[in-house]
Motif scaffolding. Structure first.
Motif, PDB file in Angstrom:
ATOM      1  N   ARG A 128     -12.682 -16.590 -30.684  1.00 58.53           N
ATOM      2  CA  ARG A 128     -13.991 -17.226 -30.821  1.00 58.53           C
ATOM      3  C   ARG A 128     -15.024 -16.256 -31.384  1.00 58.53           C
ATOM      4  O   ARG A 128     -15.905 -16.652 -32.158  1.00 58.53           O
ATOM      5  CB  ARG A 128     -14.446 -17.746 -29.459  1.00 58.53           C
ATOM      6  CG  ARG A 128     -13.578 -18.861 -28.892  1.00 58.53           C
ATOM      7  CD  ARG A 128     -13.657 -20.107 -29.769  1.00 58.53           C
ATOM      8  NE  ARG A 128     -14.952 -20.716 -29.718  1.00 58.53           N
ATOM      9  CZ  ARG A 128     -15.315 -21.639 -28.826  1.00 58.53           C
ATOM     10  NH1 ARG A 128     -14.417 -22.076 -27.942  1.00 58.53           N
ATOM     11  NH2 ARG A 128     -16.525 -22.153 -28.829  1.00 58.53           N
ATOM     12  N   GLU A 130     -14.375 -13.750 -33.504  1.00 57.10           N
ATOM     13  CA  GLU A 130     -14.101 -13.625 -34.925  1.00 57.10           C
ATOM     14  C   GLU A 130     -14.574 -14.856 -35.686  1.00 57.10           C
ATOM     15  O   GLU A 130     -15.107 -14.746 -36.808  1.00 57.10           O
ATOM     16  CB  GLU A 130     -12.597 -13.422 -35.135  1.00 57.10           C
ATOM     17  CG  GLU A 130     -12.195 -13.204 -36.591  1.00 57.10           C
ATOM     18  CD  GLU A 130     -12.758 -11.917 -37.157  1.00 57.10           C
ATOM     19  OE1 GLU A 130     -13.046 -11.893 -38.367  1.00 57.10           O
ATOM     20  OE2 GLU A 130     -12.911 -10.940 -36.378  1.00 57.10           O
ATOM     21  N   GLU A 131     -14.411 -16.026 -35.085  1.00 57.38           N
ATOM     22  CA  GLU A 131     -14.890 -17.263 -35.714  1.00 57.38           C
ATOM     23  C   GLU A 131     -16.405 -17.251 -35.858  1.00 57.38           C
ATOM     24  O   GLU A 131     -16.953 -17.678 -36.879  1.00 57.38           O
ATOM     25  CB  GLU A 131     -14.439 -18.461 -34.872  1.00 57.38           C
ATOM     26  CG  GLU A 131     -14.848 -19.803 -35.439  1.00 57.38           C
ATOM     27  CD  GLU A 131     -14.404 -20.954 -34.559  1.00 57.38           C
ATOM     28  OE1 GLU A 131     -14.903 -22.078 -34.760  1.00 57.38           O
ATOM     29  OE2 GLU A 131     -13.550 -20.725 -33.668  1.00 57.38           O
ATOM     30  N   THR A 132     -17.096 -16.762 -34.840  1.00 56.56           N
ATOM     31  CA  THR A 132     -18.557 -16.672 -34.907  1.00 56.56           C
ATOM     32  C   THR A 132     -18.998 -15.725 -36.003  1.00 56.56           C
ATOM     33  O   THR A 132     -19.919 -16.026 -36.780  1.00 56.56           O
ATOM     34  CB  THR A 132     -19.117 -16.201 -33.556  1.00 56.56           C
ATOM     35  OG1 THR A 132     -18.742 -17.126 -32.533  1.00 56.56           O
ATOM     36  CG2 THR A 132     -20.633 -16.100 -33.598  1.00 56.56           C
ATOM     37  N   GLN A 134     -17.311 -14.790 -38.697  1.00 53.84           N
ATOM     38  CA  GLN A 134     -17.005 -15.359 -40.008  1.00 53.84           C
ATOM     39  C   GLN A 134     -18.003 -16.439 -40.387  1.00 53.84           C
ATOM     40  O   GLN A 134     -18.368 -16.587 -41.561  1.00 53.84           O
ATOM     41  CB  GLN A 134     -15.580 -15.919 -40.019  1.00 53.84           C
ATOM     42  CG  GLN A 134     -14.497 -14.862 -39.919  1.00 53.84           C
ATOM     43  CD  GLN A 134     -14.550 -13.867 -41.060  1.00 53.84           C
ATOM     44  OE1 GLN A 134     -14.881 -14.210 -42.195  1.00 53.84           O
ATOM     45  NE2 GLN A 134     -14.225 -12.610 -40.757  1.00 53.84           N
TER      46      GLN A 134
END
Length: 718
Positions: A128, A130-132, A134
């Motif tokens: 989560r 890394e998703e934020t 990106q």
């Protein structure tokens, strides 16, 4: 998982974790000064070994005659504190300090004891995070032209309401005034470039002030921004209605048309329509083509008829004396700043601009505004007679008809309505983003974050802002002239926040990395210019400052009340405590418990401090910032550490001191065995369910490897 750990006392740990203070203050091992003899009372016999105060005591002196060493005293104090602290946390940290509440309980003012925990970030948390990260990087998609279009509609659309206002005070010197006004932006550009490189985050200048000063000063910036957005929407709507009223016969007055424009775009905003860069670029392209056709037609007309019109206007509009000329030019500069409104909106979406493009965006907006305002005003005086210029409201539409005919006038009016309505939509959406940011920062109620289920639009924020704008317009007597003057004063005040932020950035966050640096002389000169032009606007119409002050003070009071709502509830609680008569009434008896529960509920939101060092003075300042700027009773101290380097020797001991020093907050220590990076901070925010806007950190240094924009946290100390 969170692994609670409670140690008996820090001095029993390994030598690496012993207190540095203890080791530095332990007495030396020399037998000549290891002990200091205590002189007994004068009435008693003097021991033989104590007759000479410099005689060393015996090797094994009686313990009752000599004080303990510092290490032994600290050992006893730590043991005593460990016995009073609950092993698993909890309980109330009650103190012996008298309460201000004489008849009611003050237990709500205290919190439970904190705990120390070890935390391992799970793969789901890291995913989560890394998703934020990106998502943040994917949002940086705007190039220099797309980014210029977002604010360009406001800046270049200001030509429709700036020219008549400037002519009213500067007469034939209007082109000079507009040129001088545009040149002042050469002062602001380096200041804004430095701020943008040091803090590439959206929401400026509110977010700038939030990261370089206190939250109270940041709320002043937020109040000015909200007033600026409201003035943008009102002036754009009123000008659009005025242009329509000047071309066609409306069945209602122009102020009714302005209200209808606000209502229409309120419905459009509620429908979920979002302003995108492509739409803004299309509108700006239409406006650019229209203005180029108008300027070309005006140049051709000027070439055919020569300079006779320009000479006649210059002679007819000449002032009687040099001081009068200087006064008219200065007043024109003050009002001419209207033609630059929208420039302050650019930092609001800095985080969406590609790296290195922000200075180019400022350059594009500045030069295009300077060219359009000055050249258009010059063509007005070269084509139209002075009496038409002074008495006419729709200067550009009249210029279009004289230069090319009725068809160009119709085109210019359509362009004016489209561009100005785009300004209304920009004001509404910008205000909604500001209100949502304030709600995330717990200044405004969480209701401002609610959205309609079908469209996803923040209906509470939209309706609240439009109602405020309508009240602002009605209080001015539906006068476009008054709103334009107040708009200029509000804009100048907002622009003054940028050099002020730069000054605070240099003083409070001097270590923050940046690619552009502005000298202090430029910053101070920019502030002086802004103050001088603001005074000029007030002198032109003193009533303008009255409207500005009333609404500014009203917004500040509203924001302060929302920010310190716990204080107002506590005042009610105190007033109830001081009124024994009210406590005897049966219908008021539940008040005390309800108010106490309300205060506990408002302080339930946790706040996180990302601490790098174990120095007690640094930790104390960070905790004190939270106490003064946030209403919370739940504070998390988080330290990221490397397994090879280990933990700072005094981190846990100093955490316990802070937990004891602030009885109104539960201070928990969380130790995360990982590197300090944007991904791990975002993963931690997901794990603890704490928004990154409520996670605070100290100012990074010049060798910091990451951008502060990637963290999304607030910088609260040097």
């Amino acid at each position: 998982m969170l692994d609670p750990v409670e140690r008996s006392h820090p001095l029993q740990d390994s030598p690496r974790k012993r207190s540095r203070t203890s080791k530095s203050m332990e007495p030396p091992e020399s037998p000549t000064n290891s002990w200091i003899a205590i002189e007994p009372p004068a009435s008693g016999p003097r021991p033989p070994q104590a007759q000479d105060p410099y005689t060393p005591p015996p090797t094994n002196p009686p313990p009752s005659l000599y004080p303990p060493t510092f290490g032994e005293a600290q050992f006893d104090i730590v043991l005593r504190r460990q016995r009073t602290r609950p092993i698993g946390g909890g309980g109330l940290k009650l103190t012996a300090i008298p309460s201000r509440f004489l008849n009611l309980s003050n237990d709500f003012e205290f919190s439970g004891w904190g705990t120390v925990s070890h935390l391992d970030l799970a793969p789901d948390d890291l995913g989560r995070g890394e998703e934020t990260l990106q998502g943040i990087r994917r949002s940086r998609v705007l190039g220099q032209f797309m980014a210029s279009a977002l604010a360009g509609n406001d800046i270049l659309g200001g030509v429709f309401y700036t020219l008549p206002a400037v002519v009213g005070v500067a007469s034939v010197y209007s082109p000079i005034s507009l040129l001088v006004a545009a040149l002042t932006l050469f002062l602001w550009r380096p200041v804004m470039e430095e701020l943008g490189s040091a803090l590439p985050i959206s929401g400026a200048p509110y977010t700038y002030l939030l990261n370089v000063s206190s939250k109270s000063l940041a709320l002043v910036g937020a109040a000015l921004l909200l007033l600026d957005f409201a003035a943008t929407a009102v002036v754009s709507a009123a000008t659009a209605a005025t242009y329509l009223a000047g071309e066609v016969s409306l069945p209602f007055p122009p102020f009714v048309g302005a209200i209808l424009v606000l209502v229409i775009f309120t419905l459009i905003s509620l429908s979920g329509l979002k302003e995108s860069a492509r739409i803004a670029f299309a509108v700006l392209a239409l406006h650019g083509v229209t203005m180029m056709v108008l300027l070309t037609a005006s140049a051709v007309h000027w070439g055919r008829h020569g300079n006779s019109r320009l000479k006649d206007n210059w002679i007819a509009g000449q002032a009687s004396s040099a001081p009068r000329i200087a006064t008219q030019i200065f007043y024109g500069v003050c009002i001419g700043m209207l033609g630059l409104t929208g420039f302050e909106c650019t930092p609001a979406y800095t985080a969406s601009i590609k790296q290195g493009r922000y200075p180019l965006v400022l350059r594009n907006l500045h030069l295009s505004a300077m060219f359009l305002n000055v050249i258009t005003m010059l063509f007005v005086f070269a084509v139209l007679p002075l009496d038409v210029i002074v008495n006419g409201a729709n200067l550009l539409s009249v210029l279009a008809e004289v230069a090319a005919g009725r068809w160009l006038r119709t085109w210019a009016v359509v362009d004016a309505v489209v561009v100005l309505c785009g300004g209304v939509l920009t004001g509404i959406l910008s205000a909604c983003e500001l209100l949502e940011r304030l709600a995330h920062d717990r200044v405004l109620p969480a209701a401002f974050l609610k959205s309609l289920p079908l469209t996803g639009s923040p209906h509470v924020a939209i309706i609240s802002f439009v109602v405020f704008s309508g009240v602002l317009y009605a209080s001015s007597g539906a006068s476009l002239a008054i709103m334009s003057k107040m708009f200029s004063l509000v804009w100048l005040t907002v622009m003054m926040l940028f050099p002020l932020s730069a000054l605070l950035l240099k003083f409070n966050r001097g270590r923050l990395p940046r690619t552009s640096v502005t000298s202090l002389s430029v910053i101070f000169f920019t502030i002086a210019v802004a103050l001088a032009i603001s005074v000029g606007n007030i002198v032109i119409d003193p009533t303008t400052v009255g409207y500005f002050a009333i609404y500014f003070i009203a917004i500040i009071i509203l924001f302060s009340a929302c920010q310190n709502k716990g204080l107002f509830v506590r005042l009610f609680y105190w007033a109830y405590d001081q009124s024994p008569v009210m406590q005897t009434w049966s219908w008021t008896r539940p008040w005390s418990e309800r108010l106490a529960k309300l205060m506990r509920r408002m302080r339930r939101q946790p706040v996180c401090i990302l601490c790098k060092t174990d120095e007690i003075n640094h930790l104390f300042q960070m905790v004190l910032y939270v106490r003064q700027n946030e209403e919370t009773a739940c504070l998390k101290l988080v330290h990221f550490y490397d397994e090879d380097e280990g933990l700072p020797s005094e981190m846990e001991a100093n955490w316990k001191i802070l937990d004891e020093a602030f009885p109104e907050m539960t201070v928990d220590l969380i130790l995360v065995k990982s590197t300090f990076s944007p991904v791990n901070v975002a993963a931690l925010a997901h794990r603890l369910q704490i928004p990154r806007s409520l996670m605070f950190m100290s100012c990074p240094g010049p060798n910091f490897l990451h951008s502060v924009a990637d963290f999304g946290t607030r910088i609260i100390c040097l």
